[in-house]
Scaffold this motif. Structure first.
Motif, short mmCIF file in Angstrom:
data_model
loop_
_atom_site.label_atom_id
_atom_site.label_comp_id
_atom_site.label_asym_id
_atom_site.label_seq_id
_atom_site.Cartn_x
_atom_site.Cartn_y
_atom_site.Cartn_z
N MET A 143 0.51 -1.24 0.15
CA MET A 143 0.10 0.16 0.07
C MET A 143 0.77 1.33 0.02
SD MET A 143 -2.97 -1.16 -0.32
CE MET A 143 -4.13 0.27 -0.21
N GLY A 144 2.02 1.30 0.67
CA GLY A 144 2.70 2.62 0.44
C GLY A 144 3.26 3.00 -0.76
N PRO A 145 3.81 2.01 -1.56
CA PRO A 145 4.39 2.47 -2.95
C PRO A 145 2.80 2.80 -3.74
CG PRO A 145 5.59 0.60 -2.25
CD PRO A 145 4.51 0.76 -1.09
N PHE A 146 1.76 1.86 -3.52
CA PHE A 146 0.60 2.25 -4.22
C PHE A 146 0.05 3.38 -3.96
CE2 PHE A 146 -4.03 2.36 -3.98
CZ PHE A 146 -4.36 2.28 -5.19
N TRP A 147 0.02 3.79 -2.83
CA TRP A 147 -0.57 5.29 -2.76
C TRP A 147 0.31 6.37 -3.18
CZ3 TRP A 147 -5.11 5.79 -1.93
CH2 TRP A 147 -6.20 4.78 -1.27
N ARG A 148 1.73 6.22 -3.14
CA ARG A 148 2.54 7.10 -3.79
C ARG A 148 2.35 7.31 -5.33
NH1 ARG A 148 6.21 5.15 0.17
NH2 ARG A 148 7.03 3.67 -1.03
N GLU A 149 1.97 5.78 -6.06
CA GLU A 149 1.69 6.03 -7.55
C GLU A 149 0.39 6.68 -7.78
OE1 GLU A 149 3.97 4.11 -10.03
OE2 GLU A 149 4.96 5.44 -8.50
N ALA A 150 -0.54 6.48 -6.74
CA ALA A 150 -1.93 6.97 -6.86
C ALA A 150 -1.95 8.46 -6.78
CB ALA A 150 -2.93 6.11 -6.04
N ALA A 151 -1.14 9.00 -5.80
CA ALA A 151 -1.16 10.29 -5.47
C ALA A 151 -0.42 11.08 -6.95
CB ALA A 151 -0.29 10.59 -4.12
N ALA A 152 0.37 10.75 -7.42
CA ALA A 152 1.09 11.17 -8.65
C ALA A 152 -0.17 11.21 -9.79
CB ALA A 152 2.12 10.43 -9.34
N LEU A 153 -0.97 10.02 -9.75
CA LEU A 153 -1.51 10.01 -11.23
C LEU A 153 -3.05 10.58 -11.24
CD1 LEU A 153 -0.73 6.13 -11.97
CD2 LEU A 153 -0.24 8.26 -13.62
N VAL A 154 -3.78 10.50 -10.06
CA VAL A 154 -5.03 10.90 -9.83
C VAL A 154 -4.92 12.41 -9.83
CG1 VAL A 154 -6.92 11.01 -8.51
CG2 VAL A 154 -5.81 9.18 -8.47
N LYS A 155 -5.72 13.05 -10.65
CA LYS A 155 -5.94 14.50 -10.74
C LYS A 155 -6.46 15.22 -9.33
CE LYS A 155 -8.00 14.67 -15.36
NZ LYS A 155 -9.12 15.11 -16.05
N PRO A 156 -6.00 16.50 -9.19
CA PRO A 156 -6.48 17.04 -8.03
C PRO A 156 -8.32 17.07 -8.18
CG PRO A 156 -4.77 18.33 -8.69
CD PRO A 156 -4.95 17.21 -9.85
N GLY A 157 -8.83 16.61 -7.05
CA GLY A 157 -10.26 16.37 -7.06
C GLY A 157 -10.71 15.24 -7.59
N GLY A 158 -9.89 14.33 -7.97
CA GLY A 158 -10.40 12.84 -8.52
C GLY A 158 -10.31 11.94 -7.34
N SER A 159 -10.86 10.89 -7.62
CA SER A 159 -11.48 9.90 -6.75
C SER A 159 -10.44 8.35 -6.61
CB SER A 159 -12.77 9.62 -6.95
OG SER A 159 -13.77 10.78 -6.78
#
Length: 318
Positions: A143-159
């Motif tokens: 989950m740590g690396p996953f959340w870092r990847e998600a934080a980079a890829l998801v738009k501000p205001g995205g879900s």
């Protein structure tokens, strides 16, 4: 609309990676796609509605741990573009063969990628994803690396929507309902329980101890804890809108079909690997289960459903 029930968060644990699905053969991947089926329309509607109500757009969908693509094929028609990622080569090959299209008419893009290497393998630029989904998969992520990847890829205001089918439940209309449920629970705890990995138990507990962004990294601020939403449905309760059925409904399932469905579960696969002389005989773990269910209920089919879990996150606005 079904009433969503919140559940408390317990201490976080980091699940191990699943050793089974990643090495599926092409025939196993095809069987998985055929027997796992879809998620309830009510669950998809709930996710899409919360995404829209919280300012989400519908340009790019990214489904992580997509397997053969069952969930992304249902969500993609709501988005202009969609990408499915999975670390299993044969899972992605099967997904590509089955295909799927978006609301713009374009084909779903398929990529071999783990949840921890999305930026490199997905081909998507940073801040391009409107909705990142994962269907019965997040319990295998680091989950740590996953959340870092998600934080980079998801738009501000995205879900981000992490959702799952969990345990099997018997409808009250079944003959000997309590005995049927006891058999289902015993199968999970005592028969395949010894072949469960930590991730399997995370799933069975409705993601209650899945690591959240602020638990993996105290400095993680991309996903605000204040906007986090946690739901569960159907945990020994009729959570449908009229209280007479489960959320997403229930289905009369022939026991032979239940055999096929449960045979795709990784713990059942591992049980068979540990008992090769009994696998797919009358002593097989899943066959013994369906035999007991028929003996107790006197039926060749039962009305069943599965529990549902949803963790819903919002990417912070800039």
């Amino acid at each position: 609309m079904a009433t969503a029930k919140t559940i408390p968060t317990t201490s976080a644990t980091a699940p191990q990676k699943d050793p089974t699905f990643r090495v599926y053969t092409s025939s196993q991947a095809a069987t998985y796609a055929q027997n796992r089926g879809a998620y309830p329309k009510e669950l998809y509607d709930f996710i899409l509605r919360r995404h829209a109500e919280t300012g989400g757009q519908f340009n790019q969908l990214l489904d992580v741990g997509c397997g053969p693509g069952n969930a992304i094929r249902d969500l993609a028609p709501h988005f202009d573009a969609a990408t499915g990622c999975d670390p299993g080569h044969e899972m992605i090959a099967t997904a590509a063969q089955l295909g799927g299209s978006t609301r713009s008419g374009g084909a779903i893009t398929w990529r071999v990628s783990s949840a921890e290497e999305l930026r490199q393998a997905s081909g998507l630029p940073d801040a391009s994803v409107d909705l990142l989904s994962a269907a019965t998969a997040a319990h295998w992520f680091d989950m740590g690396p996953f959340w870092r990847e998600a934080a980079a890829l998801v738009k501000p205001g995205g879900s981000v929507a992490l959702f799952a089918k969990t345990r099997m439940y018997s409808h009250p209309e079944n003959p000997a309902r309590e005995a049927v449920q006891q058999i289902l629970d015993d199968y999970e705890k005592n028969v395949i329980g010894p072949h469960m990995m930590p991730g399997n138990w995370v799933l069975r507990r409705f993601f209650a101890d899945l690591e959240l962004p602020w638990q993996t990294d105290a400095a993680q601020t991309a996903f605000a804890e204040a906007k986090f939403e946690r739901y569960k449905w159907n945990d020994y309760s009729l959570d449908g809108p009229d209280g007479k059925d489960f959320f997403g409904g229930s289905e009369v399932v022939p026991l032979e079909r239940l055999y096929d469905l449960l045979s795709t579960a990784a713990p059942a696969t591992r049980w068979r690997e540990a008992h090769p002389e009994d696998a797919e005989t009358e002593r097989d773990c899943v066959r013994a289960l369906t035999t007991r269910l028929k003996e107790v209920s006197g039926k060749d089919q039962l009305r069943l459903t599965q529990g549902l879990a949803l963790l819903f996150f919002k990417k912070a606005e800039r």
